[in-house]
Design an enzyme around this catalytic site. Structure first.
Site, PDB file in Angstrom:
ATOM      1  N   ARG A  15     -16.201 -27.819  24.272  1.00 13.26           N
ATOM      2  CA  ARG A  15     -16.968 -27.810  23.012  1.00 13.26           C
ATOM      3  C   ARG A  15     -18.385 -28.368  23.198  1.00 13.26           C
ATOM      4  O   ARG A  15     -18.916 -29.060  22.342  1.00 13.26           O
ATOM      5  CB  ARG A  15     -16.223 -28.575  21.914  1.00 13.26           C
ATOM      6  N   LEU A  17     -21.218 -26.913  23.071  1.00 17.66           N
ATOM      7  CA  LEU A  17     -22.189 -26.440  22.080  1.00 17.66           C
ATOM      8  C   LEU A  17     -22.072 -27.215  20.776  1.00 17.66           C
ATOM      9  O   LEU A  17     -23.084 -27.588  20.175  1.00 17.66           O
ATOM     10  CB  LEU A  17     -21.998 -24.943  21.825  1.00 17.66           C
ATOM     11  N   ASN A 119     -10.593 -16.452  10.372  1.00 14.94           N
ATOM     12  CA  ASN A 119     -10.987 -17.778   9.914  1.00 14.94           C
ATOM     13  C   ASN A 119     -12.384 -18.148  10.407  1.00 14.94           C
ATOM     14  O   ASN A 119     -12.797 -19.297  10.335  1.00 14.94           O
ATOM     15  CB  ASN A 119      -9.973 -18.834  10.396  1.00 14.94           C
ATOM     16  N   GLY A 434      -9.636 -33.550  -1.587  1.00 18.41           N
ATOM     17  CA  GLY A 434      -8.598 -34.250  -0.829  1.00 18.41           C
ATOM     18  C   GLY A 434      -9.089 -35.159   0.271  1.00 18.41           C
ATOM     19  O   GLY A 434      -8.882 -36.370   0.222  1.00 18.41           O
ATOM     20  N   ARG A 517     -18.353 -26.408  13.524  1.00 20.66           N
ATOM     21  CA  ARG A 517     -16.981 -26.710  13.103  1.00 20.66           C
ATOM     22  C   ARG A 517     -15.990 -25.927  13.952  1.00 20.66           C
ATOM     23  O   ARG A 517     -16.043 -24.701  14.030  1.00 20.66           O
ATOM     24  CB  ARG A 517     -16.807 -26.360  11.621  1.00 20.66           C
ATOM     25  N   GLU A 607      -7.765 -14.803   3.053  1.00 18.71           N
ATOM     26  CA  GLU A 607      -8.285 -14.505   4.383  1.00 18.71           C
ATOM     27  C   GLU A 607      -7.583 -13.344   5.079  1.00 18.71           C
ATOM     28  O   GLU A 607      -8.207 -12.510   5.709  1.00 18.71           O
ATOM     29  CB  GLU A 607      -8.174 -15.765   5.234  1.00 18.71           C
ATOM     30  N   GLU A 668     -13.952 -22.700  -4.080  1.00 17.95           N
ATOM     31  CA  GLU A 668     -15.321 -22.775  -3.587  1.00 17.95           C
ATOM     32  C   GLU A 668     -16.146 -21.857  -4.458  1.00 17.95           C
ATOM     33  O   GLU A 668     -15.788 -20.709  -4.681  1.00 17.95           O
ATOM     34  CB  GLU A 668     -15.400 -22.307  -2.131  1.00 17.95           C
ATOM     35  N   HIS A 697     -20.651 -28.386   2.626  1.00 13.76           N
ATOM     36  CA  HIS A 697     -20.992 -28.012   3.989  1.00 13.76           C
ATOM     37  C   HIS A 697     -22.474 -28.186   4.280  1.00 13.76           C
ATOM     38  O   HIS A 697     -22.950 -27.833   5.354  1.00 13.76           O
ATOM     39  CB  HIS A 697     -20.556 -26.573   4.264  1.00 13.76           C
TER      40      HIS A 697
END
EC number: 2.1.1.14
Length: 759
Positions: A15, A17, A119, A434, A517, A607, A668, A697
């Site tokens: 990870r 990047l 996703n 949450g 993310r 999704e 959202e 975000h």
């Protein structure tokens, strides 16, 4: 037979990047340092593919945030509000992705949506009346030259003009047709430039072709490429790459255009084989057969794949083998997985391993039957043996389910009246989704506990302290319904998978979700069941600290399924019902222990909706909605069930969402400018709702005035007695520095609007 990769993971094996981009955002590294890290990652990925023997290696599949956002910048589709900031090209791009709040100005981020039925998230390009699409950047050409200088001739990849225009947002009175000529000219210019640089192939990704297409859509697609091909290509070959489904609505149109190659998905395209057999395939084109599944982690079944290739060869004179889509949807490599047993690892194939599979299949397809059979014997053993993690009791429970198990009594209207009396909440109850910020200290302690550097007692005491501080903070802010903060959870799906039977976990199986993310999806290995309570102790402890209602926080069965790597030996429906039974047990335990508001998140419900409407119900909704109802159908009328959905387009399934029969649902909505309100009003949505009033975000802090304006907009469409006030998603990825003031402003706005209505 040529081998081709559609795209490769860009985050890096460790990870790299993700951490570099986050360091850049914090000003811990310079632009040059970020660029150097990015260059080294690109070079590493190209060299891996070259050493694996891949013939057509992609370039420009790299991005600091999102490739569709990069495409917007390349085409000069930068809205005025971002241009006016006067930032560098890189920082302007980040402002478009994350929003910006600083000396140069204060702007929201572009809308974010799910990339088809994955996703992964993309940033929605905005096309304004003053937008002039033109070739305004050099990124794809620079990266092609980087690879060429390193001795690797790549296949540059661009998101195609049809998909770009279909996914874009248009200012009032504008439409895709208004940008056809400019878009086609810009893409033609890009082709010419690649030809000048020495490219042999250029790949145009057109996944929008696998969705339902009307006549005007086909005409738009055809017109774009006819204009583009009216300009000489300069000798470069053009590959039209589709993925995530089949192109049944436009197959004949596609193959009639002068593409040199056409990429079809044979892993997820239900009718891809039928289309080839029914209409044939032109002899002057190469069929790029997407046979390596770029969306799941199981080994390829060589015998079946070679049989498929044999069938396709009867109709296609020229063929290449390819991944079905970009490999960014699977983890990087199995090499660092030291915990999984050798026997289990034999079943899996991540991005790097898929390169080997692809090359082997390209070679075996050219070898004689004897050589194929000998090699495939080892592969075939994986698909003949039954995996041991099967649970007869779970299967018997699924078989015995009846209609009453999916029906909650009494009906919604009766429950709503009962719950308003029980909880006595004010108008516009305030809450969060949450999770609360997870600091370095929290992540460090979780890692130390995982590595057995601290005891269970020490870890529990630490988490209780975090929960107590979180509850006290929410009391101070003045929220009406509280949460415990979820500090014990690494991920909303992995945490539950880790506490259920039937799941396997990787150490480094990270997949990019958006920007920096990354998520680490569990693997559903066997039948799923619950052996003990998972969240009860944390929720009960949190409730003991306050007189206000405490929400129990769970992840729903469809989201757990959709955000895991699913089994391929049983149906998605059966997997979802198994998970639903396990989460149902947790719901009933929470209720029995005094938790009377329970949120069952279904963030990923939309999704995996099939990309064609004709497949929505039979293939998905007819089992996904009942799976959610099974989870909560056994609770009392006085127990309030919440759910949450994020970053998807909900308007076309509003009635199905209402049929989930939850008591409250939060959406959202902030990045989509609350457009869902019209759909809720038009559908006479019965469920109480909490459209997100600000974007979590983005690091910017929303003002009281803008939240108040959002609430006024909601009240113009929704019944005041059905409206909740909340952020648009969990706060896990945010910092404390913006979380507290944002929530304070949220509460202040809710109180101000309450006061207005009470006058």
């Amino acid at each position: 037979m040529l081998s081709s990769v559609v795209g490769y993971p860009r985050i890096g094996e460790k990870r790299e990047l993700k951490f570099a981009v986050q360091d850049y955002w914090k000003s811990d590294i310079t632009t040059k340092e970020l660029g150097d890290i990015a260059f080294n990652l690109r070079l590493t990925h190209w060299e891996k593919q070259k050493s694996a023997g891949i013939d057509l290696i992609p370039s420009n599949d790299f991005s600091f945030y999102d490739t569709l956002l990069d495409m917007a910048v390349l085409l000069g589709a930068i809205p005025v509000r971002y241009k006016s900031l006067g930032l560098s090209t890189l920082d302007t791009m980040f402002a478009m992705a994350r929003g910006y709040q600083g000396k140069a100005g204060d702007v929201h981020a572009l809308p974010m949506k799910k990339w088809f039925d994955t996703n992964y998230h993309y940033m929605v390009p905005e096309l304004e009346k003053d937008t002039k699409l033109t070739l305004a950047g050099t990124k794809p050409f620079d990266e092609f030259l980087e690879a060429k200088k390193a001795g690797i001739l790549t296949k540059p990849v661009l998101i195609g003009p049809y998909t770009f225009l279909k996914l874009a947002w248009y200012e009032k009175n504008l439409k895709a047709e208004d940008f056809v000529n400019d878009a086609a000219a810009a893409y033609a210019k890009a082709l010419t430039r690649f030809a000048e640089l020495g490219a042999e192939w250029v790949q145009f990704d057109e996944p929008a072709l696998v969705k339902d297409m009307k006549t005007e859509d086909t005409e738009l697609f055809t017109k774009l490429y006819q204009i583009m091909f009216s300009v000489p290509k300069g000798g470069v070959k053009v590959l039209l790459q589709t993925y995530f489904g089949d192109i049944r609505d436009c197959y004949q149109d596609v193959v009639s255009l002068p593409f040199d190659g056409v990429g079809l998905d044979f892993a997820n395209g239900i009718q891809s084989v039928d289309l080839i057999q029914k209409y044939g395939f032109p002899e002057d084109k190469i069929l790029f057969a997407g046979i390596i599944n770029g969306r799941n982690i199981w080994r390829n079944h060589y015998h079946k794949t070679l049989s498929l290739l044999k069938t396709l060869r009867q109709n296609a004179a020229q063929m290449a083998v390819s991944t079905s889509c970009s490999l960014l949807h699977v983890p990087y490599t199995l090499k660092g997985e030291t915990v999984l047993s050798k026997e289990k690892k034999a079943y899996f194939s991540f991005a790097e391993e898929k390169l080997t599979e692809l090359k082997e299949l390209s070679m075996f397809a050219e070898k004689n039957a004897v050589q194929q059979a000998e090699y495939c014997k080892l592969n075939e053993k994986l698909f003949q043996a039954e995996r041991p993690d099967m649970n007869k009791a779970v299967r018997e429970k699924i078989a015995s389910l009846s209609e009453k198990d999916f029906t909650r009594i009494p009906n919604f209207a009766e429950r709503e009246e009962i719950q308003k009396k029980v909880f006595g909440l004010p108008l516009f109850p305030t809450t969060t989704i949450g999770s609360f910020p997870q600091t370095k200290e929290i992540k460090s302690m979780r890692a130390r506990y995982r590595n057995r550097e601290v005891t269970r007692t020490e870890y529990t005491a630490f988490l209780k302290k975090q929960i107590a501080e979180c509850v006290a903070l929410q009391e101070e802010i003045g929220l009406d319904v509280l949460v415990h903060g979820e500090f014990e959870r690494n991920d909303m799906v992995e945490y539950f998978g880790d506490n259920l039977n039937g799941f396997l976990f990787t150490q480094n199986g990270w997949v990019q979700s958006y920007g920096s993310r990354c998520v680490k999806p569990p693997i559903i290995w066997g039948d799923v069941s619950r052996s003990k309570p998972i969240t009860v102790d944390w929720s009960v402890y949190a409730q003991s600290l306050t007189q206000k209602p405490m929400k129990g926080m769970l992840t729903g069965p469809v989201t757990i399924l959709n955000w895991s790597f699913p089994r391929e030996d049983i149906s998605p429906k059966d997997s979802a019902l198994q998970i639903a039974l396990a989460i149902r047990e947790e719901v009933l335990d929470l209720e029995a222990h005094g938790i009377h508001i329970i949120q069952i998140d279904e963030a990923a419900l939309r999704e995996k909706l099939p990309l064609r409407k004709s497949d929505w119900h039979e293939e998905y909704l007819d089992w996904a909605i009942p799976a959610f109802r099974l989870v909560h159908s056994g609770v009392k009328a006085s127990t309030q069930i919440h759910t949450h959905m994020c970053y998807s387009e909900f308007t076309d399934i509003i009635s199905d969402i209402d049929a989930m029969d939850a008591d409250v649902i939060s959406f959202e909505a902030s990045r989509s400018d609350l457009t869902i309100l019209d759909s809720l009003a038009g559908a006479k949505f019965q469920t109480e709702v909490g459209p997100g009033v600000y974007d979590i975000h983005s690091p910017r802090i929303p003002t009281v005035e803008e939240i108040t304006a959002a609430l006024h907009k909601m009240l113009s469409k929704l019944d005041a007695h059905k409206l909740w006030v909340n952020p648009d998603c969990g706060l896990k990825t945010r910092g404390a520095v913006e979380t507290k003031p944002s929530l304070c402003n949220l509460v202040a706005a809710a109180k101000a609007v309450r006061k207005e209505l009470q006058k």
